[in-house]
Design an enzyme around this catalytic site. Structure first.
Site, PDB file in Angstrom:
ATOM      1  N   ILE A 110      -4.078  42.243   3.673  1.00 13.88           N
ATOM      2  CA  ILE A 110      -3.662  40.894   3.320  1.00 13.88           C
ATOM      3  C   ILE A 110      -3.915  39.927   4.473  1.00 13.88           C
ATOM      4  CG2 ILE A 110      -1.258  41.347   4.005  1.00 13.88           C
ATOM      5  CD1 ILE A 110      -0.408  39.455   1.663  1.00 13.88           C
ATOM      6  N   CYS A 111      -4.163  38.683   4.118  1.00 10.00           N
ATOM      7  CA  CYS A 111      -4.263  37.572   5.060  1.00 10.00           C
ATOM      8  C   CYS A 111      -5.498  37.736   5.956  1.00 10.00           C
ATOM      9  CB  CYS A 111      -2.956  37.463   5.847  1.00 10.00           C
ATOM     10  SG  CYS A 111      -2.751  35.972   6.824  1.00 10.00           S
TER      11      CYS A 111
END
Length: 186
Positions: A110-111
């Site tokens: 994620i991210c």
């Protein structure tokens, strides 16, 4: 929510992990019944980052030297800028991510954590998302980048940001329940 009893999931993080991107998936996965193991470079504790300052710490369960992809049913890579930036220069971490990917088991990032997927050479030709600031990095590495809350491409799960954590956690759980996808080459 149950369904992951008997499964073991690694969360690979170091100092500077985005606090919510470690603690929320950890909560969701544990609530589904899995054992969650915090893996890092060294024993002790690692400290999260919360918006604009240092956040909560969490104890490290295992070091990268003590684990192998065979130990886990899934691998989760929390983001933030600091955490994956420190990891992407660590050969042991990149080798672990690449080796884990090749097992066909669910791998989630994620991210900014997809930087590790880029560094491991495993994002080319894959449909994926990330934090918008690394979109060009993803595209330059050959990803089919899309702006969606969560994307799963044969067990490779990517997500954009903390606002997407509910969908990210749900997709990780779903992919673990599906099991091993096919062996992948990096």
């Amino acid at each position: 929510m149950a369904g992951l009893t008997g499964k073991t999931v690694a969360l690979l993080a170091t100092n500077g992990f985005e606090e919510s991107e470690l603690f929320e998936p950890r909560r969701q996965i544990a609530n589904a019944g899995a054992d969650v193991v915090i893996v890092s470079l060294a024993k002790g504790e690692i400290k999260g980052w919360n918006q604009d300052n240092w956040g909560k710490s969490i104890p490290v369960d295992k070091t990268i030297d003590e684990v192998s992809p065979a130990d886990f049913d899934a691998l989760v890579l929390p983001g933030g800028q600091i955490n994956p930036d420190l990891f992407r220069v660590e050969d042991k971490v990149i080798a672990f991510v690449r080796d884990f990917y090749q097992t066909g088991k669910p791998l989630a990032a994620i991210c900014h954590a997809p930087w590790l997927l880029i560094e491991a050479g495993i994002i080319e030709g894959r449909r994926a998302t990330s934090y918008h600031s690394i979109k060009t990095d993803m595209q330059n590495a050959g990803a089919d980048w899309v702006d969606e809350p969560v994307v799963a491409d044969e067990g490779l799960i990517t997500s954009r940001k903390p606002d997407d954590l509910e969908a990210f956690g749900a997709k990780i759980i779903e992919e673990i329940q599906e099991g091993v996808h096919h062996q992948r080459a990096a």
